[in-house]
Write a protein that holds these residues in place. Structure first.
Motif, PDB file in Angstrom:
ATOM      1  N   GLU A 385     -11.398 -13.561  74.303  1.00  0.00           N
ATOM      2  CA  GLU A 385     -12.323 -14.470  74.966  1.00  0.00           C
ATOM      3  C   GLU A 385     -11.589 -15.502  75.813  1.00  0.00           C
ATOM      4  OE1 GLU A 385     -15.744 -17.680  73.624  1.00  0.00           O
ATOM      5  OE2 GLU A 385     -15.426 -15.885  72.406  1.00  0.00           O
ATOM      6  N   PHE A 420     -20.680 -17.263  84.609  1.00  0.00           N
ATOM      7  CA  PHE A 420     -21.162 -17.473  83.240  1.00  0.00           C
ATOM      8  C   PHE A 420     -21.889 -16.232  82.723  1.00  0.00           C
ATOM      9  CE2 PHE A 420     -20.782 -21.715  85.047  1.00  0.00           C
ATOM     10  CZ  PHE A 420     -20.070 -22.373  84.056  1.00  0.00           C
ATOM     11  N   GLN A 423     -19.745 -13.359  81.645  1.00  0.00           N
ATOM     12  CA  GLN A 423     -19.020 -13.573  80.389  1.00  0.00           C
ATOM     13  C   GLN A 423     -19.951 -13.537  79.185  1.00  0.00           C
ATOM     14  OE1 GLN A 423     -15.734 -16.698  80.437  1.00  0.00           O
ATOM     15  NE2 GLN A 423     -16.781 -17.214  82.352  1.00  0.00           N
ATOM     16  N   GLN A 425     -22.370 -15.675  78.734  1.00  0.00           N
ATOM     17  CA  GLN A 425     -22.685 -17.051  78.367  1.00  0.00           C
ATOM     18  C   GLN A 425     -24.002 -17.486  78.999  1.00  0.00           C
ATOM     19  OE1 GLN A 425     -19.432 -19.552  79.547  1.00  0.00           O
ATOM     20  NE2 GLN A 425     -17.906 -18.456  78.321  1.00  0.00           N
ATOM     21  N   GLU A 426     -24.652 -18.437  78.369  1.00  0.00           N
ATOM     22  CA  GLU A 426     -25.858 -19.029  78.932  1.00  0.00           C
ATOM     23  C   GLU A 426     -25.448 -19.925  80.100  1.00  0.00           C
ATOM     24  OE1 GLU A 426     -29.960 -19.564  79.217  1.00  0.00           O
ATOM     25  OE2 GLU A 426     -28.848 -18.266  77.831  1.00  0.00           O
TER      26      GLU A 426
END
Length: 519
Positions: A385, A420, A423, A425-426
């Protein structure tokens, strides 16, 4: 987009005479034109396009914010209609020009356009029609029914430029006369109630464009239906269905059809003329392309149009050969970077982009291509990550640098959001707000609208999502993407609490359309 549908009617008018001496760039407020042409002709062409923009703004009472330099429409003028068809692809032998709407990279490719004063020729009509769409979608929040979109574009495209700088708009669309009298008939009811029109099989060319022009022209200049068109659009904006809005605004369809028939047969029609003082335009800057830019221009045009991986591999050989001759030409290096990206050579693309920026930091395309290459590397990063986060941070850097140079370029806003999402992600509020701003800057990019619409849906902002997706759903040439947007809107209307939990079930297999996010 729309060029592909009605370019089949085009027999492009070409300039005759000897070959032109040099590639020129004409830069104005809303357009960038590249043509192998004389200074006089390319200047007149640019001025006419700017006057056309000013005329539309005046007649419609609409003002479009000045676009950032990279968000202007770029017009590439190629040798002839044959070259246009080769660039367009496919097997349509009648294509004479086309337009591709992209955030930060909208382009039109046309044959040599006859820009002499007077009534416009076929090739100019094509360009003016498409720019009318570009202008209208940039100035209207609500989606337009297909007939209104095409009818208004036809209304403006039949322009005439006078030597004194005056402009005629709303002249009879003589290029549609043949279809109105001889093509398969389309009634007013067909235009205003598309569900009935869509039920029929359309195996031959019909009079849709001509009839749309006629209805729009009649409602503007007919006299006996004053105020009905604004009433109609107001009802649509309030959520009334197309048929219901039309019946309330225009009354009985059969009566309207008879009125249209009488209007078409009258001997004279009204048009509007705008004097030069009502068409204030800015200056046109001219620049002769360097020897390297001129030599790589055919490569650049093909790459900008979009290529397959196989085509990109072939094109890259040409780009590298030109770059070897002009290793210090920043524009050539930026074009090379784009070809390397197209061919999937990310390290080489980054190296070429860095070399271009080092020689000329104003090479916008070099930042874009470096960012695209780094984003692809980040997508393929299989590290942990932390490594992936670092890769996306590096990918954002060229777009951040571009944003500092050109604050209203939409691509940095788009890729900040994507960094984002990709990835897992929010996206933070700042990224969503940036995506909203990108659509404001490039409302004509339907793929971008699709991205924002689904984002707003997932955030529970379905009223906003429906507005954003409206032009996508109403795009008559949007294919699966248009069908997808239409399904989403229908579902949101039935279930306002839906947040797209099973979004994939609504997606057709061909839910793709023209108008991406650059590259």
């Amino acid at each position: 987009m729309r060029f592909g549908i009605w370019a089949a009617m085009l027999a492009a008018a070409l300039w005759g005479g000897p070959a032109r001496a040099a590639w020129m760039e004409a830069s104005s407020e809303h357009f960038v034109i590249y043509a192998n042409d004389s200074e006089k002709d390319i200047t007149r062409f640019a001025q006419q396009l700017e006057r056309y923009h000013a005329g539309m703004a005046y007649v419609l009472g609409s003002q479009v914010a000045k676009p950032s330099p990279s968000n202007r429409v770029t017009v590439y003028v190629v040798k002839n209609a044959r070259e246009v068809r080769q660039l367009h692809g496919g097997d349509n032998k009648f294509v004479g020009g086309f337009y591709v709407p992209r955030a930060g990279g909208s382009l039109a490719i046309v044959p040599a356009v006859q820009s002499a004063n007077g009534a416009v020729t076929w090739s100019m009509i094509i360009l003016l029609h498409e720019y009318a769409h570009h202008f209208l979608i940039s100035t209207n929040v609500a989606a337009m029914p297909r007939w209104l979109s095409e009818g208004s574009a036809e209304f403006f495209a039949s322009a005439k430029f006078e030597p004194d700088g005056s402009l005629w708009l709303g002249r009879p669309a003589n290029h549609r006369a043949g279809e109105l009298f001889y093509a398969q008939d389309v009634t007013a009811a067909d235009l205003l109630d598309p569900t009935e029109y869509d039920k029929r099989k359309h195996t031959t060319y019909d009079a849709f464009y001509g009839k749309s022009w006629l209805l729009y022209h009649y409602l503007i200049f007919g006299g006996d239906r004053k105020g009905q068109l604004p009433r109609y659009t107001d009802l649509l904006a309030k959520g009334r269905g197309q048929r219901a809005a039309a019946l309330e605004a225009f009354g009985d369809f059969d009566t309207l059809e008879k009125d249209l028939d009488r209007y078409l047969k009258q001997r004279k029609m009204t048009a509007v003329t705008l004097k030069p003082e009502k068409l204030a335009i800015g200056p046109v800057s001219l620049r002769a392309l360097s020897a390297g830019e001129a030599e790589i221009m055919p490569v650049r045009i093909r790459s900008r149009r979009g290529v397959t991986r196989e085509e990109a591999t072939t094109l890259l050989v040409e780009a590298r050969a030109v770059a070897a001759k002009y290793p210090d030409d920043a524009a050539v290096l930026a074009a090379l970077a784009e070809c390397e990206v197209d061919a999937g050579h990310d390290p080489e693309a980054i190296a070429a982009a860095d070399a271009a920026i080092a020689r000329d930091p104003s090479q916008v395309n070099a930042y874009v291509q470096k960012g695209l290459a780094l984003f692809r590397q980040a997508e393929e990063n299989e590290g942990d990550e932390t490594a992936r986060a670092a890769a996306y941070k590096a990918a954002r850097a060229p777009f951040i640098a571009l944003n500092r140079r050109e604050n209203d370029h939409p691509l940095p806003l788009i890729y900040f959001y994507r960094s984002f999402v990709e990835q897992g992600q929010e996206p933070p509020k700042l990224a969503v707000d940036g995506l909203i701003r990108a659509v404001q800057l490039a409302p004509f990019d339907l793929g971008l609208r699709m991205t924002l619409g689904t984002t707003l849906l997932r955030l529970g902002r379905s009223p906003e999502a429906r507005i954003v997706l409206g032009p996508v759903a109403n795009n008559p040439h949007g294919g699966g993407m248009s069908a997808f947007a239409h399904r989403l809107i229908e579902r949101m209307e039935k279930d306002p609490s839906w947040k797209g939990e099973d979004l994939g079930k609504e997606m057709p297999e061909d839910a793709e359309g023209e108008g991406g996010e650059g590259g």
